[in-house]
Design a protein around this motif. Structure first.
Motif, mmCIF file in Angstrom:
data_model
loop_
_atom_site.group_PDB
_atom_site.id
_atom_site.type_symbol
_atom_site.label_atom_id
_atom_site.label_comp_id
_atom_site.label_asym_id
_atom_site.label_seq_id
_atom_site.Cartn_x
_atom_site.Cartn_y
_atom_site.Cartn_z
ATOM 1 N N VAL A 133 0.846 -1.200 0.000
ATOM 2 C CA VAL A 133 0.000 0.000 0.000
ATOM 3 C C VAL A 133 0.883 1.252 0.000
ATOM 4 C CG1 VAL A 133 -1.824 1.277 1.192
ATOM 5 C CG2 VAL A 133 -1.833 -1.224 1.215
ATOM 6 N N TRP A 134 1.586 1.489 1.116
ATOM 7 C CA TRP A 134 2.499 2.626 1.200
ATOM 8 C C TRP A 134 3.958 2.212 1.147
ATOM 9 C CZ3 TRP A 134 0.810 7.336 0.414
ATOM 10 C CH2 TRP A 134 -0.510 7.692 0.754
ATOM 11 N N TRP A 135 4.230 0.926 1.224
ATOM 12 C CA TRP A 135 5.610 0.451 1.281
ATOM 13 C C TRP A 135 5.687 -0.982 0.743
ATOM 14 C CZ3 TRP A 135 6.771 -3.926 4.187
ATOM 15 C CH2 TRP A 135 5.748 -4.389 5.025
ATOM 16 N N ASP A 136 6.906 -1.405 0.420
ATOM 17 C CA ASP A 136 7.115 -2.782 -0.022
ATOM 18 C C ASP A 136 8.542 -3.203 0.299
ATOM 19 O OD1 ASP A 136 6.516 -5.235 -1.013
ATOM 20 O OD2 ASP A 136 6.435 -4.630 -3.118
ATOM 21 N N ASP A 137 8.702 -4.457 0.654
ATOM 22 C CA ASP A 137 10.021 -5.035 0.932
ATOM 23 C C ASP A 137 10.575 -5.577 -0.377
ATOM 24 O OD1 ASP A 137 12.258 -6.380 1.790
ATOM 25 O OD2 ASP A 137 11.299 -7.306 3.516
ATOM 26 N N ARG A 138 11.684 -4.984 -0.862
ATOM 27 C CA ARG A 138 12.274 -5.359 -2.141
ATOM 28 C C ARG A 138 13.487 -6.278 -1.982
ATOM 29 N NH1 ARG A 138 8.136 -4.001 -5.485
ATOM 30 N NH2 ARG A 138 7.768 -1.741 -5.587
ATOM 31 N N GLY A 139 13.605 -6.928 -0.856
ATOM 32 C CA GLY A 139 14.734 -7.833 -0.655
ATOM 33 C C GLY A 139 15.894 -7.153 0.022
ATOM 34 N N ASP A 140 16.685 -6.397 -0.754
ATOM 35 C CA ASP A 140 17.842 -5.718 -0.177
ATOM 36 C C ASP A 140 17.528 -4.286 0.248
ATOM 37 O OD1 ASP A 140 17.472 -4.718 -2.720
ATOM 38 O OD2 ASP A 140 19.617 -4.531 -3.146
#
Length: 243
Positions: free
Chosen positions: A183-190
């Motif tokens: 929604v407002w953020w996302d975990d992209r791995g690194d």
């Protein structure tokens, strides 16, 4: 992150911060509030790396009241009120001029001080308007020199390096995390990406709603954020909280 990149990031963040501080009420959106929180946090972290020994002031003064107010309180205040409407910079300038006029151009007799101050302030009113316009123009010009703004990204390396500060930052933006990943953020791995760029929606139906000082307070917001963040930690639903 190289030294040159840190310097560029520090310059970019302070220009964007200035632009938000002097922006109007219609620019105060939930996206820009998140952006302001992220900008002030990034600026504070990069300044601690770049500004080792300020030349024109002591480190204690640089990292003192003004720096603390910007990095710790400006975004909180922006969450409930437009900063431009509570900025007393112009009033402080007028009081400073009045004090200078009273001490340098009057005979110190009470009956003469006030008329002398008013006369000279009126004479300098147009000059002050020009000064304010020049200030706003310089901010806009500096903003135009920046590359197009993109979403804020924070690397996992930076999260671990400033773990305590990162946890405090996440607590301050807990309502945005509560809305859920994507929604407002996302975990992209690194790294973690926050959807706070100018191309992103100003508001989202998932929340959080825009606050105003008439129906809430910073104290109530802080209590609510702590509750939300504690629930997120206990449920382990936001992995970036545990980096």
């Amino acid at each position: 992150m190289t030294v040159s990149h840190r310097c560029a990031l520090s310059s970019r963040t302070i220009v964007e911060i200035s632009e938000i501080i002097y922006s109007s009420e219609d620019k105060r959106t939930t996206r820009n509030i998140l952006r302001f929180y992220n900008l002030t946090w990034l600026h504070a972290m990069t300044c601690t790396e770049v500004m080792y020994t300020p030349r024109n002031m002591t480190p204690e003064k640089f990292f003192g009241a003004y720096f603390h107010a910007l990095s710790s309180h400006a975004a909180q205040q922006y969450e409930v009120v437009c900063l431009k409407s509570v900025n007393t910079e112009n009033e402080e300038r007028i009081l400073g001029m009045a004090s200078k006029i009273a001490t340098t151009t009057s005979n110190r007799k009470p009956e003469n001080v006030l008329p002398n101050i008013l006369l000279r302030l009126q004479a300098g009113a147009q000059r002050d308007r020009n000064t304010l316009e020049e200030q706003n123009n310089s901010i806009r010009a500096a903003a135009k020199q920046l590359p197009p703004a993109t979403n804020t990204t924070v690397t996992k390396v930076m999260m671990r390096k400033y773990a305590f500060s990162w946890q405090a930052h996440l607590n301050r933006i807990a309502p945005y995390l509560e809305a859920g990943q994507g929604v407002w953020w996302d975990d992209r791995g690194d790294h973690c990406e926050f959807f706070d760029g100018p191309h992103e929606p100003a508001f989202r139906p998932e929340g959080p709603p825009l606050k105003h000082f008439r129906n809430t307070s910073l104290e109530l917001l802080d209590i609510k954020k702590r509750e939300i963040f504690k629930a997120l930690i206990e449920s382990d639903s936001v992995h970036i909280c545990n980096e």
